[in-house]
Design a protein around this motif. Structure first.
Motif, PDB file in Angstrom:
ATOM      1  N   THR A  43      48.347  37.421  47.285  1.00  0.00           N
ATOM      2  CA  THR A  43      49.066  36.926  48.459  1.00  0.00           C
ATOM      3  C   THR A  43      48.343  37.271  49.762  1.00  0.00           C
ATOM      4  O   THR A  43      48.466  36.543  50.748  1.00  0.00           O
ATOM      5  CB  THR A  43      50.506  37.457  48.488  1.00  0.00           C
ATOM      6  N   TYR A  44      47.588  38.365  49.766  1.00  0.00           N
ATOM      7  CA  TYR A  44      46.811  38.721  50.963  1.00  0.00           C
ATOM      8  C   TYR A  44      45.877  37.575  51.346  1.00  0.00           C
ATOM      9  O   TYR A  44      45.827  37.145  52.508  1.00  0.00           O
ATOM     10  CB  TYR A  44      46.006  39.991  50.713  1.00  0.00           C
ATOM     11  N   SER A  45      45.145  37.062  50.373  1.00  0.00           N
ATOM     12  CA  SER A  45      44.191  35.993  50.667  1.00  0.00           C
ATOM     13  C   SER A  45      44.888  34.651  50.854  1.00  0.00           C
ATOM     14  O   SER A  45      44.477  33.839  51.692  1.00  0.00           O
ATOM     15  CB  SER A  45      43.150  35.888  49.544  1.00  0.00           C
ATOM     16  N   LEU A  46      45.932  34.410  50.095  1.00  0.00           N
ATOM     17  CA  LEU A  46      46.631  33.131  50.194  1.00  0.00           C
ATOM     18  C   LEU A  46      47.302  32.963  51.553  1.00  0.00           C
ATOM     19  O   LEU A  46      47.420  31.846  52.071  1.00  0.00           O
ATOM     20  CB  LEU A  46      47.663  33.024  49.066  1.00  0.00           C
ATOM     21  N   LEU A  47      47.728  34.065  52.152  1.00  0.00           N
ATOM     22  CA  LEU A  47      48.422  34.012  53.440  1.00  0.00           C
ATOM     23  C   LEU A  47      47.521  34.413  54.609  1.00  0.00           C
ATOM     24  O   LEU A  47      48.012  34.687  55.709  1.00  0.00           O
ATOM     25  CB  LEU A  47      49.652  34.930  53.409  1.00  0.00           C
ATOM     26  N   ALA A  48      46.211  34.430  54.375  1.00  0.00           N
ATOM     27  CA  ALA A  48      45.285  34.915  55.411  1.00  0.00           C
ATOM     28  C   ALA A  48      45.006  33.903  56.508  1.00  0.00           C
ATOM     29  O   ALA A  48      44.221  34.164  57.402  1.00  0.00           O
ATOM     30  CB  ALA A  48      43.972  35.353  54.761  1.00  0.00           C
ATOM     31  N   GLY A  49      45.637  32.745  56.464  1.00  0.00           N
ATOM     32  CA  GLY A  49      45.452  31.755  57.515  1.00  0.00           C
ATOM     33  C   GLY A  49      44.426  30.709  57.149  1.00  0.00           C
ATOM     34  O   GLY A  49      44.051  30.543  55.990  1.00  0.00           O
ATOM     35  N   GLY A  50      43.981  29.976  58.158  1.00  0.00           N
ATOM     36  CA  GLY A  50      43.051  28.876  57.921  1.00  0.00           C
ATOM     37  C   GLY A  50      43.663  27.556  58.349  1.00  0.00           C
ATOM     38  O   GLY A  50      44.835  27.479  58.722  1.00  0.00           O
ATOM     39  N   LYS A  51      42.879  26.508  58.278  1.00  0.00           N
ATOM     40  CA  LYS A  51      43.322  25.192  58.758  1.00  0.00           C
ATOM     41  C   LYS A  51      44.277  24.502  57.800  1.00  0.00           C
ATOM     42  O   LYS A  51      44.964  23.561  58.189  1.00  0.00           O
ATOM     43  CB  LYS A  51      42.098  24.296  58.991  1.00  0.00           C
ATOM     44  N   THR A  84      41.437  28.990  47.965  1.00  0.00           N
ATOM     45  CA  THR A  84      41.460  30.429  48.232  1.00  0.00           C
ATOM     46  C   THR A  84      40.737  31.205  47.140  1.00  0.00           C
ATOM     47  O   THR A  84      39.987  32.150  47.425  1.00  0.00           O
ATOM     48  CB  THR A  84      42.917  30.923  48.354  1.00  0.00           C
ATOM     49  N   ALA A  85      40.945  30.823  45.891  1.00  0.00           N
ATOM     50  CA  ALA A  85      40.232  31.471  44.778  1.00  0.00           C
ATOM     51  C   ALA A  85      38.733  31.354  44.960  1.00  0.00           C
ATOM     52  O   ALA A  85      37.980  32.320  44.741  1.00  0.00           O
ATOM     53  CB  ALA A  85      40.656  30.846  43.453  1.00  0.00           C
ATOM     54  N   SER A  86      38.280  30.175  45.368  1.00  0.00           N
ATOM     55  CA  SER A  86      36.838  29.975  45.555  1.00  0.00           C
ATOM     56  C   SER A  86      36.304  30.847  46.692  1.00  0.00           C
ATOM     57  O   SER A  86      35.166  31.339  46.622  1.00  0.00           O
ATOM     58  CB  SER A  86      36.534  28.493  45.817  1.00  0.00           C
ATOM     59  N   LEU A  87      37.113  31.070  47.724  1.00  0.00           N
ATOM     60  CA  LEU A  87      36.685  31.923  48.842  1.00  0.00           C
ATOM     61  C   LEU A  87      36.613  33.386  48.419  1.00  0.00           C
ATOM     62  O   LEU A  87      35.673  34.103  48.797  1.00  0.00           O
ATOM     63  CB  LEU A  87      37.653  31.774  50.025  1.00  0.00           C
ATOM     64  N   ILE A  88      37.604  33.838  47.644  1.00  0.00           N
ATOM     65  CA  ILE A  88      37.591  35.225  47.158  1.00  0.00           C
ATOM     66  C   ILE A  88      36.323  35.486  46.356  1.00  0.00           C
ATOM     67  O   ILE A  88      35.624  36.485  46.555  1.00  0.00           O
ATOM     68  CB  ILE A  88      38.839  35.521  46.301  1.00  0.00           C
ATOM     69  N   GLY A 122      43.456  34.605  38.773  1.00  0.00           N
ATOM     70  CA  GLY A 122      44.885  34.334  38.746  1.00  0.00           C
ATOM     71  C   GLY A 122      45.248  33.112  39.576  1.00  0.00           C
ATOM     72  O   GLY A 122      46.073  32.281  39.159  1.00  0.00           O
ATOM     73  N   LEU A 123      44.635  32.975  40.748  1.00  0.00           N
ATOM     74  CA  LEU A 123      44.903  31.810  41.592  1.00  0.00           C
ATOM     75  C   LEU A 123      44.405  30.523  40.945  1.00  0.00           C
ATOM     76  O   LEU A 123      45.045  29.477  41.069  1.00  0.00           O
ATOM     77  CB  LEU A 123      44.242  32.003  42.956  1.00  0.00           C
TER      78      LEU A 123
END
Length: 214
Positions: A43-51, A84-88, A122-123
């Motif tokens: 959830t940290y990465s999923l809710l980290a913002g972005g366009k 988001t998974a790809s960014l992580i 997981g994502l």
């Protein structure tokens, strides 16, 4: 659909806010079977913002074809999950070794490499299980759901994002061909953007000519 730049920008912002609202709601409910630390990492990465470009495009195309954004929202959120998974994974030391993403510490910096890898994994899986369950529940045609997820899977797979990442990071896969950088961008980035608009059209039950144009 003729829109001035200001109206188009306002419409994109409206849909992005809707995506953020739905993401926050989704991330506020942890299943007891999910370890808290893994949930925090996801959830940290999923809710980290972005366009929120990819989910917004999916919703915008569906809305253009007279389908409410909420009916295709699970697909839109799934697109953001895969992105988001790809960014992580892209930020990991074995890849680009980035310590900041959108001005915030990257996932592996806060949670460690092993947890970041598992959060990305997981994502990736959640990006399929969630829309598969929710899209049918919301009344979408099962055959449209399967077709949208097929397009989605191909964009995320070895001929899509994964392949693009290999071209970008694996020295033995590098090439000095003239359009190699464009090829990386096509597989690593553009393919999921294309899947975003196409999945919205598929779930809106658009005919083949409309899908082709989109």
């Amino acid at each position: 659909m003729n829109e001035t730049p200001s109206r188009l920008s306002a419409n994109m912002r409206r849909l992005a806010d809707l995506v953020d609202d739905n993401l926050r709601d989704l991330c506020s409910h942890r299943s007891p079977d999910v370890p808290p630390r893994l949930w925090d990492s996801v959830t940290y990465s999923l809710l980290a913002g972005g366009k929120r470009l990819r989910p917004v495009l999916c919703l915008a195309v569906a809305e253009m074809l007279s389908v409410t954004p909420q009916r295709v929202m699970p697909m839109a959120l799934a697109l953001e999950m895969i992105h988001t998974a790809s960014l992580i994974h892209d930020d990991l030391p074995a890849m680009d070794d980035d310590t900041l993403r959108r001005g915030k510490p990257t996932n592996h910096v806060l949670f460690g490499e092993s947890l970041a890898i598992l959060a990305g994994d997981g994502l990736l899986v959640w990006g399929f299980s969630y829309p598969l369950k929710e899209l049918v529940r919301l009344g979408n045609d099962p055959s449209d759901v399967i077709e949208a997820l097929r397009v989605f899977a191909e964009a995320a797979g070895i001929a899509g994002i994964c392949g693009g990442q290999v071209l970008d990071t694996d020295p033995e896969s590098q090439s000095d061909e003239v359009d190699f950088v464009r090829r990386i961008a096509g597989q690593k980035t553009a393919v999921l953007i294309q899947a975003s608009v196409l999945s919205g059209a598929i779930l809106a039950h658009a005919d083949p000519d409309v899908r082709s144009a989109i």
